[in-house]
Structure formats: structure tokens, C-alpha cells
Design an enzyme around this catalytic site. Structure first.
Site, PDB file in Angstrom:
ATOM      1  CB  SER A 131      -0.750   0.005   1.401  1.00 37.27           C
ATOM      2  OG  SER A 131      -1.579   1.350   1.497  1.00 37.27           O
ATOM      3  CE1 TYR A 189      -3.744  -2.261   4.933  1.00 39.47           C
ATOM      4  CE2 TYR A 189      -3.295   0.174   4.592  1.00 39.47           C
ATOM      5  CZ  TYR A 189      -3.480  -1.271   4.019  1.00 39.47           C
ATOM      6  OH  TYR A 189      -3.819  -1.334   2.659  1.00 39.47           O
TER       7      TYR A 189
HETATM    8  P1  NAP Z   1     -11.575  -5.434   0.320  1.00 43.14           P
HETATM    9  O1  NAP Z   1     -12.339  -4.981  -0.551  1.00 43.14           O
HETATM   10  O2  NAP Z   1     -11.768  -5.349   1.843  1.00 43.14           O
HETATM   11  O3  NAP Z   1     -11.436  -7.051   0.317  1.00 43.14           O
HETATM   12  C1  NAP Z   1     -10.915  -7.817   1.085  1.00 43.14           C
HETATM   13  C2  NAP Z   1     -10.943  -9.167   0.541  1.00 43.14           C
HETATM   14  O4  NAP Z   1      -9.927  -9.807   1.595  1.00 43.14           O
HETATM   15  C3  NAP Z   1     -12.314 -10.013   0.647  1.00 43.14           C
HETATM   16  O5  NAP Z   1     -12.120 -11.138  -0.332  1.00 43.14           O
HETATM   17  C4  NAP Z   1     -12.257 -10.829   2.341  1.00 43.14           C
HETATM   18  O6  NAP Z   1     -12.983 -11.758   2.010  1.00 43.14           O
HETATM   19  C5  NAP Z   1     -10.943 -11.150   2.042  1.00 43.14           C
HETATM   20  N1  NAP Z   1     -10.243 -11.286   3.565  1.00 43.14           N
HETATM   21  C6  NAP Z   1     -10.273 -10.248   4.490  1.00 43.14           C
HETATM   22  N2  NAP Z   1      -9.508 -10.863   5.517  1.00 43.14           N
HETATM   23  C7  NAP Z   1      -9.342 -11.985   5.124  1.00 43.14           C
HETATM   24  C8  NAP Z   1      -8.598 -12.938   5.890  1.00 43.14           C
HETATM   25  N3  NAP Z   1      -8.097 -13.106   7.204  1.00 43.14           N
HETATM   26  N4  NAP Z   1      -8.166 -14.225   5.229  1.00 43.14           N
HETATM   27  C9  NAP Z   1      -8.631 -14.581   3.876  1.00 43.14           C
HETATM   28  N5  NAP Z   1      -9.324 -13.596   3.223  1.00 43.14           N
HETATM   29  C10 NAP Z   1      -9.513 -12.271   4.112  1.00 43.14           C
HETATM   30  O7  NAP Z   1     -10.085  -5.105   0.300  1.00 43.14           O
HETATM   31  P2  NAP Z   1      -9.186  -4.488  -1.010  1.00 43.14           P
HETATM   32  O8  NAP Z   1      -9.639  -2.723  -0.740  1.00 43.14           O
HETATM   33  O9  NAP Z   1      -9.575  -5.112  -2.523  1.00 43.14           O
HETATM   34  O10 NAP Z   1      -7.770  -4.749  -0.749  1.00 43.14           O
HETATM   35  C11 NAP Z   1      -7.161  -5.705  -1.280  1.00 43.14           C
HETATM   36  C12 NAP Z   1      -5.714  -5.540  -0.804  1.00 43.14           C
HETATM   37  O11 NAP Z   1      -5.170  -4.300  -1.477  1.00 43.14           O
HETATM   38  C13 NAP Z   1      -5.343  -5.536   0.511  1.00 43.14           C
HETATM   39  O12 NAP Z   1      -4.130  -6.201   0.911  1.00 43.14           O
HETATM   40  C14 NAP Z   1      -5.194  -4.056   1.039  1.00 43.14           C
HETATM   41  O13 NAP Z   1      -4.477  -3.907   2.143  1.00 43.14           O
HETATM   42  C15 NAP Z   1      -4.412  -3.678  -0.271  1.00 43.14           C
HETATM   43  N6  NAP Z   1      -4.949  -2.183  -0.518  1.00 43.14           N
HETATM   44  C16 NAP Z   1      -6.225  -1.395  -0.726  1.00 43.14           C
HETATM   45  C17 NAP Z   1      -6.155  -0.161  -0.966  1.00 43.14           C
HETATM   46  C18 NAP Z   1      -7.655   0.318  -0.864  1.00 43.14           C
HETATM   47  O14 NAP Z   1      -7.766   1.651  -0.995  1.00 43.14           O
HETATM   48  N7  NAP Z   1      -8.436  -0.412  -1.328  1.00 43.14           N
HETATM   49  C19 NAP Z   1      -5.123   0.752  -0.831  1.00 43.14           C
HETATM   50  C20 NAP Z   1      -3.832  -0.006  -0.651  1.00 43.14           C
HETATM   51  C21 NAP Z   1      -3.764  -1.461  -0.567  1.00 43.14           C
HETATM   52  P3  NAP Z   1     -14.525 -11.775   2.871  1.00 43.14           P
HETATM   53  O15 NAP Z   1     -15.429 -10.750   2.144  1.00 43.14           O
HETATM   54  O16 NAP Z   1     -14.808 -13.097   2.639  1.00 43.14           O
HETATM   55  O17 NAP Z   1     -14.353 -11.490   4.225  1.00 43.14           O
END
Ligand code: NAP
Length: 266
Positions: free
Chosen positions: A161, A175
Site C-alpha cells: 500500500s 496497517y
Molecule cells: P476489500 O475490498 O476489503 O476485500 C478484502 C478481501 O479479503 C475480501 O475478499 C475478504 O473476504 C478477504 N479477506 C479479509 N480478511 C481475510 C482473511 N483473514 N483471510 C482471507 N481473506 C480475507 O479489500 P481491497 O480494498 O480489495 O484490498 C485488497 C488488498 O489491497 C489488501 O491487501 C489491501 O491492504 C490492499 N490495498 C487496498 C487499498 C484500497 O484503497 N482499497 C489501498 C492500498 C492497498 P471476505 O469478504 O469473505 O471477508
């Protein structure tokens, strides 16, 4: 024999952790479009994971929804076992599952909160990578993995991130620090595996429009934070997925140990 990375014929089979929504779901679909079979991991929402699998199958690829909390080693082992038996050993891993917590100063953070963040984002990524390497390494894959067509190298992409660089003060330094650990993990693992046919890279998204912000108690964060972003808009999940898919592809055959910012200039 040491294997130059560009000559591997790894199975076109990818595990996307947290593939049921957001960036993970977009990555699963992008990979399917590019000819990968996909294991879609999720933590809680089986229906969402099955919906992603249906879209993957509609693109002509195999899909498997597989539940596991990546922070739980036994569940990760069971997940890999299920994938081995159902699809066959993976040739790529996207360490995408990640969590945030509500905005809080470090002075107020409990050990319980810190353990959840680090166990999911860091330990979970390490354990998933460990299991992937045991199936992909040209030097150290297990005999069972080799017999099933593994041991031919592969690629890993870790989700970092932009917070790793910015520190996220007053929001979630925990985080941000967990993603800083991921940046170091990417460099170290890439160099450790450079002669084992496995490339390891990272993607560092900025603010992307997904549900993760709601889980941090700030559902409209992606849109209310546009002023912080030089491009003045949040990213879309498919824009991050495109970078991940490129890093997994043979077009990135000489790229390892890199982390690519996908952050609208932030
Ligand atoms: P999201 O929309 O919250 O989706 C999270 C996903 O991870 C869901 O499929 C969830 O499954 C799963 N998950 C959560 N906890 C888990 C666990 N303990 N074991 C297995 N699966 C788990 O997240 P996102 O925004 O797409 O982010 C994806 C990645 O990108 C993350 O690593 C995040 O830190 C990184 N990131 C995101 C952003 C942003 O702005 N969105 C920015 C920088 C980095 P369930 O729905 O079944 O719980």
C-alpha cells in the site's frame, strides 16, 4: 539444476487470496481473461466468492472458491490441500487478502488490534508464500508437488500500500507498518528465489474504491480523499488488477523484487 526464470513452464493456475471482492475479485477476472484458472480464497462471504467463480467460468477457465482465514495456518494448509486435489498445484499466488482497522492513534492501539493486523497482512502473506514456494520451486518443490506437475517455477505478487511509504499518521500506522513489512518481504523473497524459477513482486495501490474503507469505519473515504491524490480521483480495482496481471505474466520475465506504485501519482 538452477532454473533461469524466463524458461519456466509453470502451471497456469493462480490463487488469489481475498479474491471475493475489491481488488482481489478484479484480479481473479483479469487473470481468467489472460488464460489462468483461478482459486478464489475468501474469509466469510462464500456467496461473493462463488459469484466471482461463476464469472471466471463464463470466461472459459476453471474456478474454485476456497474458504480460509489466511491468519490461521491450519486453514491455509487445508486450502492449499483442497486446491492441489481439485485444480492441481498453483503456478502463481496473489497475496491480496488484507485488513485495516478504524482510525486510531498508536497511543490507543491494543495488542489485540496489532495482532489482527500483523497476523493477517504479514504472517498470512508469509505462510501463503511458503506453501506456494513448496509447490513451485524448481529446486525445493515437494515430491508430491512435482508428481502433480508442480516444481516448474511461478510468480508471486504481494499487495502493499502507498501507506507503507506515507505512514498513515492518525489513521492506521499499524496497517502502514504491516505493508512496510510486505515491501521488505517482496525484496528478500525475490532474491532468495531468483534461481528457483519464481519471481516475486509487489503492487503499492493508493486509495482505491473498494469496501475496505467501510471496514475501517469510513465508507466514502475513496471519494472524500480525492484532493490528496494528484490525479484527483480514487483508483478502480481493475486498474490495480492490470498491474498485478502484468507482473504475473511472462512479459515481466526480467522483473523481480520490484514494487509498482498504482496510486494516481500519490
Ligand atoms: P476489500 O475490498 O476489503 O476485500 C478484502 C478481501 O479479503 C475480501 O475478499 C475478504 O473476504 C478477504 N479477506 C479479509 N480478511 C481475510 C482473511 N483473514 N483471510 C482471507 N481473506 C480475507 O479489500 P481491497 O480494498 O480489495 O484490498 C485488497 C488488498 O489491497 C489488501 O491487501 C489491501 O491492504 C490492499 N490495498 C487496498 C487499498 C484500497 O484503497 N482499497 C489501498 C492500498 C492497498 P471476505 O469478504 O469473505 O471477508
Amino acid at each position: 539444476m538452477n532454473t533461469p526464470i524466463e524458461s519456466t513452464g509453470a502451471p497456469r493456475r493462480v490463487l488469489v487470496t481475498g479474491g471475493s471482492r475489491g481488488i482481489g475479485a478484479a484480479t481473479a477476472l483479469r487473470c481468467a481473461q489472460q488464460g489462468w484458472d483461478v482459486a478464489v480464497n475468501y474469509a466469510r462471504d462464500a456467496q461473493a466468492a462463488e459469484a466471482v467463480c461463476a464469472q471466471v467460468r463464463a470466461l472459459g477457465r476453471q474456478a474454485l472458491a476456497v474458504q480460509a482465514d489466511v491468519a490461521d495456518e491450519a486453514q491455509v494448509l487445508a486450502m492449499f490441500d483442497t486446491i492441489d486435489r481439485t485444480l492441481g498445484p498453483i503456478g502463481a499466488l496473489v497475496n491480496n487478502a488484507g485488513v485495516v482497522a478504524e482510525n486510531q492513534r498508536v497511543a490507543d492501539m491494543t495488542v489485540q488490534r496489532l495482532q489482527r493486523i500483523f497476523n493477517t497482512n504479514v504472517v498470512g502473506s508469509f505462510v501463503c508464500a511458503r506453501e506456494a514456494v513448496r509447490r513451485m520451486s524448481t529446486l525445493h518443490a515437494s515430491p508430491q508437488a512435482r508428481a502433480a506437475g508442480g516444481g516448474r517455477g511461478g510468480a508471486i505478487v504481494n499487495l502493499s500500500s502507498k501507506a507503507a511509504v506515507l505512514g498513515a499518521p492518525g489513521w492506521y500506522v499499524d496497517y502502514a507498518a504491516s505493508k512496510g513489512a510486505i515491501d521488505t518481504f517482496t525484496v528478500g523473497l525475490a532474491r532468495e528465489l531468483a534461481l528457483e524459477g519464481i519471481r516475486v513482486n509487489g503492487v503499492r495501490p493508493g486509495i482505491v474504491d473498494t469496501d475496505i474503507h467501510a471496514s475501517g469505519g469510513w465508507p466514502d473515504r475513496a471519494h472524500t480523499s480525492s484532493a490528496l491524490i494528484p490525479m484527483q480521483r480514487p483508483g478502480r480495482p481493475d486498474e490495480v488488477a492490470a498491474a498485478i496481471a502484468w507482473l504475473l505474466s511472462d512479459d515481466a520475465s526480467y522483473t523481480t523484487g520490484a514494487t509498482l506504485d498504482v496510486a494516481g501519482g500519490r
